[in-house]
Design an enzyme around this catalytic site. Sequence first.
Site, PDB file in Angstrom:
ATOM      1  N   CYS A  85      42.611  51.832  36.779  1.00  0.00           N
ATOM      2  CA  CYS A  85      41.922  50.753  37.488  1.00  0.00           C
ATOM      3  C   CYS A  85      42.781  49.497  37.631  1.00  0.00           C
ATOM      4  O   CYS A  85      42.492  48.656  38.490  1.00  0.00           O
ATOM      5  CB  CYS A  85      40.639  50.371  36.755  1.00  0.00           C
ATOM      6  SG  CYS A  85      39.393  51.671  36.695  1.00  0.00           S
ATOM      7  N   SER A 154      40.405  51.765  47.388  1.00  0.00           N
ATOM      8  CA  SER A 154      39.497  50.711  47.838  1.00  0.00           C
ATOM      9  C   SER A 154      39.034  51.049  49.238  1.00  0.00           C
ATOM     10  O   SER A 154      39.733  51.763  49.986  1.00  0.00           O
ATOM     11  CB  SER A 154      40.224  49.357  47.857  1.00  0.00           C
ATOM     12  OG  SER A 154      39.484  48.380  48.556  1.00  0.00           O
ATOM     13  N   TYR A 167      47.505  44.818  50.408  1.00  0.00           N
ATOM     14  CA  TYR A 167      46.472  45.510  49.633  1.00  0.00           C
ATOM     15  C   TYR A 167      45.953  46.743  50.369  1.00  0.00           C
ATOM     16  O   TYR A 167      45.857  47.838  49.785  1.00  0.00           O
ATOM     17  CB  TYR A 167      45.338  44.525  49.352  1.00  0.00           C
ATOM     18  CG  TYR A 167      44.210  45.060  48.513  1.00  0.00           C
ATOM     19  CD1 TYR A 167      44.365  45.233  47.146  1.00  0.00           C
ATOM     20  CD2 TYR A 167      42.968  45.359  49.088  1.00  0.00           C
ATOM     21  CE1 TYR A 167      43.311  45.699  46.363  1.00  0.00           C
ATOM     22  CE2 TYR A 167      41.920  45.827  48.317  1.00  0.00           C
ATOM     23  CZ  TYR A 167      42.097  45.993  46.956  1.00  0.00           C
ATOM     24  OH  TYR A 167      41.057  46.461  46.188  1.00  0.00           O
TER      25      TYR A 167
END
Length: 264
Positions: A85, A154, A167
């Site tokens: 994580c 994500s 990201y």
Amino acid sequence: MKFEPGLAAVVTGGASGLGKASAQALADAGFKVAIFDVNAEAGEAHAEAIGGLFCHVDITSEDSVVAGFEKARAAHGQERVTVHCAMTSRRGKTVGWDKASGGYKRLSTEDYAFGAEGVLVSSYRVASISALGMANADPLNDDGERGCVILTASVAAQDGQIGQVIYGSCKAGVNGLVLPMARDLMDLGIRVNSIMPGIFATPLMLGMKDRNPAMWDQLNASVPFPKRLGEPEEFASLVLEIARNGYLNAHQFRLDGGIRMPPK
């Protein structure tokens, strides 16, 4: 994978948020859990609370990650579940207006490389080091399963927003690891999957509740159903199911309440 008492697990980023909930859930299921984190105070406190082990690990350092696995295995034996994580990244538009210079500015290659290291490279690092250990362990069942790796991507991997070029693309890369890595490891009995969380009530997001209540309400309302941010425990529940269900392999799971992120 049958959850036998005493099986070992490693959770990176286990001091807070999604990792903390995952570490708790695995401990509750009978695993001996090692928490990898840079936050020693919070990590040690949570490890003590769940009867686990804290390892001070910087996921961007090969030596630090190797040392963490060595410490965890010395205490708990070979991990059979690894949940990754932890991450670090930066934000910015590919080309954006710079008020200081009064002109356009490019997001630096150095900033991109920092995020790639903190998101994508670290995911490969943690997964491959764990897989090497699992490969040398005895099978857990008649299927020949030796363990599973669960990576955290994500929804930005598919719905990258403005300012998320680092990201979003690197989380997409995390998803891109899953199938080829699962195929690489199939003869060793090691499964690889990823989870794509949407907007979750992590400490970072919870801070907005007091700072900007209007934005907080808007975020909750943006989720189709249920109209709230995800709870870390819901992420952890999926972690347990992926670990438990031996037929879940080479898949990317979207966990988002049905949200599709707009450009900004």
